[in-house]
Design an enzyme around this catalytic site. Structure first.
Site, PDB file in Angstrom:
ATOM      1  NE  ARG A  64      -3.612   2.365   2.518  1.00 47.70           N
ATOM      2  CZ  ARG A  64      -4.113   2.962   3.590  1.00 47.70           C
ATOM      3  NH1 ARG A  64      -3.766   2.518   4.800  1.00 47.70           N
ATOM      4  NH2 ARG A  64      -4.937   3.977   3.479  1.00 47.70           N
ATOM      5  CG  HIS A  65      -0.997   4.833  -0.684  1.00 53.51           C
ATOM      6  ND1 HIS A  65      -1.184   5.519   0.510  1.00 53.51           N
ATOM      7  CD2 HIS A  65      -2.193   4.358  -1.027  1.00 53.51           C
ATOM      8  CE1 HIS A  65      -2.446   5.461   0.844  1.00 53.51           C
ATOM      9  NE2 HIS A  65      -3.093   4.762  -0.049  1.00 53.51           N
ATOM     10  N   GLY A  66       2.290   4.991   0.968  1.00 53.18           N
ATOM     11  CA  GLY A  66       2.637   5.514   2.301  1.00 53.18           C
ATOM     12  C   GLY A  66       1.605   6.510   2.818  1.00 53.18           C
ATOM     13  N   GLY A 331      -0.010  -0.342  -4.522  1.00 53.11           N
ATOM     14  CA  GLY A 331      -1.438  -0.076  -4.733  1.00 53.11           C
ATOM     15  C   GLY A 331      -2.072   0.545  -3.511  1.00 53.11           C
ATOM     16  CB  ALA A 374       4.013   1.693   4.237  1.00 52.77           C
TER      17      ALA A 374
END
Ligand SMILES: O=P(O)(O)O[C@H]1[C@H](OP(=O)(O)O)[C@@H](OP(=O)(O)O)[C@H](O)[C@@H](O)[C@H]1OP(=O)(O)O
Length: 438
Positions: A64-66, A331, A374
């Protein structure tokens, strides 16, 4: 080094007491508190390789994005709450005076979920930790030999997270960032946008989240709203569910983005925070998890993509180097959760509903622990010689047992056994078929 942290929320005034209940708005460090003292700490002993001749031959990481800004819809709610408190709240508490006279509404609608500096750091540090955990795979050599690929959702927060991850490696390896590239692939990383059945039956179907709606007007949430109103000295009618959510998000975002224990956090005690966490878990259960079968089936395309690479690695390893040794895929929470659900992770005996909050206190479907910023699912394939090919899943840098396979030797099952375990999905789970409306 001992991977424990002294800075637990209980004794660190800078960490809100309710920080472990922030669901998908939570900091990664709350899931792995040892990182608070050392953000690049790793513990290779957690990798239970059954025999010394095991060597990693392939790694897929779905990340996952930060940490990000709030989305526009939540900025609007947060602003409404701040205006309401500024206008109506009455009380002498220090935290209330701070909200009314010092705190300013600094969030703007154009932030709309963009990555913040903390989110860049999240991915830079994750890259360094994974390179330390898997040095034979995440290496300068593997990058330069073209054995490392990067795939990302086209959303700005994901592209920028990918660039941050790569800059973490560039710094570690003292190479230039231009040695990296990445591919945008929304079919894989945003499959939920193009799965017609999901879009029609869940995304655009208000009744799909009726359990969430019922909980939001139920006794537990009503009590939380009343307690917030009492703390603010305002009429109960003013603190709607949206206002309670906005207050919770203000506390969570102030902490995640600025690492401050905001005065907004004083509006919740632990009981309140657990109710807010459950409301968020209900949303994710019914929109991305076990609530509707199509939620997980929409991730079939990603499931097959992962296993096709594992199969290639398994066959290539017999006769030479593995072409795709490392794939880093960035993602969203809604990329990871459907896949975890498809694989059977974190399934409780009873579904989460609007009426069983009390009995779900020990649930395993808890997004605060599964999906912080994240969050990352790793699948690592090992060649263990006469001990065969073995597959180790990790979530947020901790080993997992595949559901229904616990008890396998050394908790790292034979790859062939994993394929057998998921045979029905491997033979089926056709994205087009699953996602067609009729
Ligand atoms: O409540 P918001 O607007 O923040 O919900 C976001 C999603 O955030 P999450 O619920 O996961 O905290 C966001 O997921 P992310 O992993 O990209 O942060 C999602 O992309 C965005 O569309 C919103 O989801 P929703 O289902 O449309 O509410």
């Amino acid at each position: 080094c001992s991977l424990r942290s002294s800075a637990k929320s209980g004794d660190d005034p800078n960490i809100p007491a309710i920080a472990k209940y922030f669901s998908t708005k939570g900091r990664y460090e709350e899931v792995n508190p040892y990182l608070i003292d050392d953000i690049v700490a790793v513990n290779r002993s957690i990798l239970p390789t059954p025999s010394p001749q095991c060597r990693e031959i392939h790694l897929t990481a779905i990340i996952r994005h930060g940490t990000r800004y709030p989305t526009t819809k939540n900025v609007k709610k947060m602003r409404l709450l701040h205006d309401l408190v500024s206008r109506n709240a009455s009380g002498k508490q220090g935290w209330l005076r701070e909200i009314k006279h010092q705190w300013t509404m600094w969030y703007t609608e154009d932030m709309d979920g963009r990555l913040v500096q903390k989110g860049i750091d999240d991915h830079k540090h994750l890259a360094v930790r994974l390179a330390k955990l898997f040095p034979s795979l995440i290496s300068k050599e593997k990058l330069r030999d073209g054995h490392m690929n990067f795939i990302t959702s086209s959303k700005h927060r994901c592209v920028n997270s990918t660039l941050a991850f790569q800059s973490g490696l560039a710094g570690l390896w003292t190479i230039e960032g231009d040695e990296f590239d990445h591919n945008l692939n929304d079919a894989l990383m945003r499959f939920f946008d193009v799965c017609t059945k999901f879009v029609e039956h869940v995304e655009n179907n208000a009744s799909a989240l009726q359990e969430v709606d019922k909980f939001e007007v139920g006794a537990e949430m009503r009590r939380v709203q009343e307690k917030i109103a009492d703390r603010l000295g305002v009429h109960y009618s003013l603190i709607t569910n949206d206002m309670a959510q906005a207050a919770f998000y203000l506390c969570a975002y102030e902490f995640a983005i600025k690492t401050v224990n905001s005065p907004w956090c004083q509006l919740f005690d632990e009981v309140d925070a657990q109710v807010m966490e459950y409301a968020n878990d209900l949303k994710h259960f019914w929109k991305r998890g076990y609530g509707h079968d199509i939620n997980s089936k929409s991730s079939c395309i990603l499931f097959h993509d992962v296993f096709s690479r594992l199969n290639n690695a398994a066959s290539q390893s017999k006769s030479g180097p593995v072409q795709e040794a490392v794939t880093i895929q960035v993602g969203h929470a809604e990329t990871l959760l459907p896949l975890l659900t498809l694989l059977g992770f974190f399934k409780d005996s009873d579904p989460l509903t609007s009426t069983n909050y009390a009995s779900q206190a020990q649930r395993s479907f808890r997004t605060s622990r599964i999906l912080p910023y994240a969050a990352n699912l790793l699948l690592v394939l090992y060649d263990c010689g006469e001990d065969g090919l073995r597959l180790q899943p990790l979530l947020n840098e901790r080993p997992l047992a595949f559901p229904g396979m616990a008890g396998q030797q050394d908790s790292m099952p034979l790859y062939q056994d994993v394929r057998e375990h998921y045979k029905e999905l491997l033979d089926g789970c056709d994205f087009e078929t699953e996602c067609q409306l009729f």
